[in-house]
Design a protein around this motif. Structure first.
Motif, mmCIF file in Angstrom:
data_model
loop_
_atom_site.group_PDB
_atom_site.id
_atom_site.type_symbol
_atom_site.label_atom_id
_atom_site.label_comp_id
_atom_site.label_asym_id
_atom_site.label_seq_id
_atom_site.Cartn_x
_atom_site.Cartn_y
_atom_site.Cartn_z
ATOM 1 N N PRO A 1 0.822 -1.218 0.000
ATOM 2 C CA PRO A 1 0.000 0.000 0.000
ATOM 3 C C PRO A 1 0.858 1.272 0.000
ATOM 4 N N ALA A 2 1.974 1.235 0.732
ATOM 5 C CA ALA A 2 2.845 2.414 0.786
ATOM 6 C C ALA A 2 3.408 2.731 -0.590
ATOM 7 N N TYR A 3 3.883 1.692 -1.260
ATOM 8 C CA TYR A 3 4.472 1.884 -2.585
ATOM 9 C C TYR A 3 3.416 2.402 -3.567
ATOM 10 N N LEU A 4 2.225 1.793 -3.506
ATOM 11 C CA LEU A 4 1.164 2.203 -4.429
ATOM 12 C C LEU A 4 0.743 3.648 -4.165
ATOM 13 N N GLN A 5 0.757 4.054 -2.900
ATOM 14 C CA GLN A 5 0.435 5.445 -2.572
ATOM 15 C C GLN A 5 1.494 6.392 -3.137
ATOM 16 N N ALA A 6 2.743 6.047 -2.897
ATOM 17 C CA ALA A 6 3.828 6.950 -3.272
ATOM 18 C C ALA A 6 4.041 6.996 -4.775
ATOM 19 N N LYS A 7 3.924 5.831 -5.424
ATOM 20 C CA LYS A 7 4.282 5.756 -6.845
ATOM 21 C C LYS A 7 3.082 5.952 -7.764
ATOM 22 N N ARG A 8 1.921 5.380 -7.348
ATOM 23 C CA ARG A 8 0.785 5.395 -8.265
ATOM 24 C C ARG A 8 -0.370 6.237 -7.748
ATOM 25 N N GLY A 9 -0.196 6.848 -6.579
ATOM 26 C CA GLY A 9 -1.238 7.716 -6.054
ATOM 27 C C GLY A 9 -2.506 6.999 -5.630
ATOM 28 N N SER A 10 -2.413 5.682 -5.371
ATOM 29 C CA SER A 10 -3.602 4.958 -4.897
ATOM 30 C C SER A 10 -3.842 5.338 -3.435
ATOM 31 N N HIS A 11 -5.080 5.688 -3.130
ATOM 32 C CA HIS A 11 -5.359 6.196 -1.783
ATOM 33 C C HIS A 11 -5.056 5.143 -0.722
ATOM 34 N N ILE A 12 -4.172 5.503 0.206
ATOM 35 C CA ILE A 12 -3.663 4.514 1.166
ATOM 36 C C ILE A 12 -4.754 3.997 2.097
ATOM 37 N N VAL A 13 -5.753 4.831 2.357
ATOM 38 C CA VAL A 13 -6.833 4.379 3.241
ATOM 39 C C VAL A 13 -7.575 3.206 2.606
ATOM 40 N N ILE A 14 -7.893 3.359 1.313
ATOM 41 C CA ILE A 14 -8.624 2.290 0.633
ATOM 42 C C ILE A 14 -7.747 1.052 0.496
ATOM 43 N N THR A 15 -6.482 1.237 0.088
ATOM 44 C CA THR A 15 -5.644 0.043 -0.113
ATOM 45 C C THR A 15 -5.397 -0.679 1.215
ATOM 46 N N THR A 16 -5.210 0.079 2.318
ATOM 47 C CA THR A 16 -4.974 -0.638 3.578
ATOM 48 C C THR A 16 -6.248 -1.353 4.046
ATOM 49 N N ALA B 1 7.935 20.353 1.712
ATOM 50 C CA ALA B 1 8.909 19.308 1.963
ATOM 51 C C ALA B 1 9.649 18.945 0.678
ATOM 52 N N VAL B 2 8.895 18.832 -0.422
ATOM 53 C CA VAL B 2 9.513 18.508 -1.702
ATOM 54 C C VAL B 2 10.478 19.620 -2.100
ATOM 55 N N TYR B 3 10.053 20.854 -1.865
ATOM 56 C CA TYR B 3 10.891 22.014 -2.182
ATOM 57 C C TYR B 3 12.187 21.973 -1.387
ATOM 58 N N ALA B 4 12.090 21.443 -0.145
ATOM 59 C CA ALA B 4 13.276 21.358 0.705
ATOM 60 C C ALA B 4 14.109 20.113 0.399
ATOM 61 N N GLY B 5 13.746 19.401 -0.659
ATOM 62 C CA GLY B 5 14.540 18.256 -1.068
ATOM 63 C C GLY B 5 14.204 16.952 -0.385
ATOM 64 N N ILE B 6 13.034 16.887 0.233
ATOM 65 C CA ILE B 6 12.618 15.644 0.873
ATOM 66 C C ILE B 6 11.847 14.814 -0.150
ATOM 67 N N SER B 7 12.227 13.548 -0.277
ATOM 68 C CA SER B 7 11.573 12.696 -1.278
ATOM 69 C C SER B 7 10.282 12.094 -0.726
ATOM 70 N N PRO B 8 9.137 12.384 -1.380
ATOM 71 C CA PRO B 8 7.869 11.823 -0.914
ATOM 72 C C PRO B 8 7.890 10.298 -0.902
ATOM 73 N N LEU B 9 8.527 9.699 -1.920
ATOM 74 C CA LEU B 9 8.578 8.243 -1.995
ATOM 75 C C LEU B 9 9.269 7.684 -0.765
ATOM 76 N N LYS B 10 10.430 8.278 -0.435
ATOM 77 C CA LYS B 10 11.223 7.793 0.692
ATOM 78 C C LYS B 10 10.435 7.931 1.993
ATOM 79 N N ILE B 11 9.856 9.104 2.228
ATOM 80 C CA ILE B 11 9.159 9.333 3.500
ATOM 81 C C ILE B 11 7.930 8.443 3.622
ATOM 82 N N THR B 12 7.155 8.351 2.527
ATOM 83 C CA THR B 12 5.967 7.515 2.573
ATOM 84 C C THR B 12 6.334 6.066 2.869
ATOM 85 N N MET B 13 7.350 5.582 2.162
ATOM 86 C CA MET B 13 7.769 4.187 2.357
ATOM 87 C C MET B 13 8.251 3.967 3.787
ATOM 88 N N ILE B 14 9.155 4.835 4.246
ATOM 89 C CA ILE B 14 9.746 4.618 5.574
ATOM 90 C C ILE B 14 8.683 4.732 6.662
#
Lengths: 338, 364
Positions: free
Chosen positions: B129-144, B238-251
């Motif tokens: 679910p985390a990967y699908l949220q970060a990469k494909r924009g699938s809503h994490i509430v529904i996938t979980t 956060a993105v502007y400050a160089g934080i990767s959404p993929l990394k944060i969502t996954m972690i």
């Protein structure tokens, strides 16, 4: 082969329709809410409370007076249906108040509603009937009976067409036929009426609707009233229109979530919603009929069929097969600009 | 978080008032089923705190600390993980697999291996679910939610299929005796203290306390925690400050899933000592209420988890003593989620009016 077609396939399709109806009604309920920009993961809870209200009030209405009943005979089932719609709509209005008026978190509100329904139905059921959360078994007049369509008996022996008409199309209760009418009605409301256009707009860009001088709040409340009514029908079907003939605790058994899955699967469109719920109803029918499914090259356990709707939804959500794009303003409370 | 409100109002008064509201409505529910709220509270407190009851209360508390922390960590990155139920369930499968595959020589090793398995399986179930949220924009509430239901099906299949033990019960074989974790009676005994025998509270309670401390360090003392909070506050910034959404969502989700998973050490390894059909029993969902009530702060989560431990154990007592169904707790839980979550503005909006007006009066 002919036997398979006439017997197995028809019987499967018949139970698919029965399984699909509560899903379809709940799915359309969710459609109104989400198209208006309000996430609704509380379909399950609304259905559950409706199923309880239907079972409880139909039972009480039909009971003899010395048991504290109202002796309403054949009217009982309609009292049950009315109670279901009222109960579900009250829950829908709690969600509306939290999401629209208080601008609270719509997902959290939905979660709370599901739990509240799961708890309160058993508490009140036990207090009223002392049957461990169940409601009394419903008798004739307290539940919806199958309707035999015209000529069903006389056409019964006509090959194929007669079989289909007699087994598949005829012999359901009124909510089933009503469910299919609501699909058409929803399509018409959504794409052919001013209300539908505005509702779709409010789910995509509430700011624009507001600028046009139309009340976002009023539109969203109206949509959620419809959601409440349809969830009421879905719940009433479970306790008044199935073999259960009464309410049992947690009787929705995740159907609200399958309906939600179907809504996404159908990309928030009414006709597709019918297709999706019929498909999921068919999966349920196959899962119930066969413990394991031997496809020749692989043997699937029954639990796989149970999980298939959820797996399909994840696949669709992931956008690997088509892309499900939800209404843009979904989940965001609307704050009027000053 | 509102800058205009004094901190004690934001973090003290508002949560207290919302909780009181939830309890007040719960009292009305109790009245409506013909029971006396005062008597109900007495029975619950007695049931939760008697020498035997406290062992159950702390056992439930342990599970709720894990699931509460799980939801809290995800909340900080503005991710709503409703998947605790499934993550804890699948972690239970992991724990059962390692316990049944090898006869671990000592409970301490079994605890270590069980913990690692729970972490890994819980995290893995959150990863998709985390990967699908970060990469494909699938809503994490529904996938979980979907993953909870898929997990139920998988566990249902395993306990009557490949992992079924002897007999016709839907459960696995019992774990070897060496995998059995010390309970509070044994632990207190090491220090010459008394604790009721056969209570389910076990050593994983202390793992939960350590987990709470680690989460506190993670969120407020590390760079990663800062990034998570920044991301949760404003994704764009956060993105502007160089934080990767993929990394944060996954972690964030991996940590969240791992924490949910740890619950299995308490329930599957510590208490049931086998894989059961419904070993999570809604604790994954209670984590949502715990995190909301605890304001996603580890200290708040500990307190809220203890409250829910009391409610759960006390609620079981209600059934024995007064014949009130255990669903009473589900109702209280729902009301707490409602009032501290979605209806919070019912209290917050008037508070803002009062205190901002008072604040303006003071400065002008």
């Amino acid at each position: 082969m002919m036997d398979f077609l006439t017997n197995d396939l028809l019987l499967l399709s018949d139970s698919a329709v029965r399984n699909a109806i509560p899903l379809l009604l709940a799915c359309l309920a969710g459609l109104y809410s989400e198209r208006a920009g309000i996430f609704d993961i509380g379909l399950e809870g609304k259905m559950l409370v409706a199923a309880f209200a239907a079972g409880a009030f139909s039972a009480i209405a039909g009971m003899p007076a010395y048991d504290g009943g109202w002796e309403m005979g054949a009217w009982s089932v309609w009292i049950g249906l009315g109670a279901a719609i009222i109960a579900s709509t009250i829950f829908s209005m709690i969600h509306a108040f939290a999401s629209i008026t208080l601008r609270g978190n719509q997902l959290i509100s939905g979660v709370a509603i599901n739990f509240f329904a799961a708890g309160i139905t058993v508490l009140i059921g036990q207090h009223w009937f002392r049957m461990g959360g169940q409601t009394p078994q419903l008798r004739e007049g307290q539940r919806f009976e199958p309707i035999s369509l015209p000529f069903a008996e006389s056409l019964k022996d006509v090959p194929i067409v007669g079989d289909i008409y007699y087994q598949l199309i005829s012999g359901h209760n009124i909510i089933v036929y009503f469910g299919f009418i609501i699909v058409a009605l929803t399509w018409w409301v959504l794409y052919r009426t001013r209300f539908g256009l505005r509702m779709r707009a409010v789910g995509e860009n509430p700011g624009a609707v507001d600028t046009a001088g139309i009340s976002v709040v009023k539109l969203r409340y109206s949509a959620l009233i419809i959601t409440g009514i349809l969830c009421g029908l879905a719940g009433a079907y479970l306790s008044l229109g199935t073999a259960a003939a009464g309410f049992g605790k947690d009787m929705t058994a995740g159907r609200g979530f399958i309906a939600l899955a179907a809504l996404i699967f159908a990309k928030w469109k009414p006709i597709s919603a019918m297709g999706a719920t019929l498909l999921f109803g068919m999966l349920e029918a196959i899962g119930n009929k066969y413990q394991t499914l031997d496809l020749g090259f692989v043997v699937l356990p029954g639990q796989f069929m149970q999980a298939l709707p959820y797996i399909l939804t994840v696949v669709i959500l992931a956008g690997f097969v088509g892309k499900a794009i939800p209404p843009k303003a979904g989940g965001e409370p609307y704050v009027k600009e000053r | 978080m509102n800058k205009n409100l004094p901190k004690w109002v934001d973090l003290g008064l508002i949560p207290l008032l919302t909780l009181l509201l939830a309890f007040a409505v719960s009292g009305l529910v109790v009245l409506s089923i013909g029971q006396d709220p005062v008597e109900v509270v007495q029975v619950m407190i007695k049931g939760a705190f008697n020498p035997f009851g406290i062992g159950h209360t702390l056992y439930f508390t342990t599970s709720f600390i894990f699931t509460g922390l799980a939801v809290a960590v995800a909340f900080h990155a503005r991710l709503f993980n409703i998947g605790g139920e499934g993550q804890a369930g699948i972690a239970g499968v992991g724990v059962a697999l390692v316990m049944l595959s090898y006869d671990w020589p000592h409970w301490s090793i079994a605890l270590l291996v069980g913990t690692l398995a729970a972490l890994a399986f819980g995290a893995a179930w959150a990863a998709i679910p985390a990967y699908l949220q970060a990469k494909r924009g699938s809503h994490i509430v529904i996938t979980t939610i979907m993953f909870n239901l898929i997990a139920t099906a998988i566990i249902g299949y395993l306990v009557v299929g490949p992992m079924q033990g002897e007999g016709s019960q839907p459960q696995s074989e019992r774990f070897p005796a060496s995998a059995s974790l010390p309970d509070f009676h044994e632990i207190f005994g090491w220090f010459g203290l008394e604790f009721a025998k056969h209570a389910p509270a076990n050593i994983s309670f202390f793992i939960a306390l350590v987990a709470a401390l680690l989460v506190w360090i993670l969120i407020w003392k590390t760079r990663l925690g800062y990034e998570m909070r920044a991301f949760g506050h404003s994704e764009k910034a956060a993105v502007y400050a160089g934080i990767s959404p993929l990394k944060i969502t996954m972690i964030a989700m991996l940590i969240s899933g791992a924490l949910s998973g740890l619950m299995a050490v308490n329930t599957v390894q510590g208490e049931a000592e086998r894989l059961l059909l419904g070993s999570v029993e809604g604790a994954g969902f209670i984590g949502i209420a715990v995190a909301l009530m605890g304001r996603s702060h580890p200290v708040g989560v500990l307190l809220a988890a203890f409250l829910f431990g009391i409610l759960t154990q006390g609620g079981a007592e209600l059934q024995f003593e007064l014949g009130i169904p255990a669903q009473m707790i589900t109702v209280i839980q729902a009301l707490i989620i409602m009032f501290t979550g979605s209806l919070e503005n019912l209290v917050r909006m008037p508070m803002e009016k009062i205190f901002i007006r008072a604040g303006k009066g003071a400065t002008s």
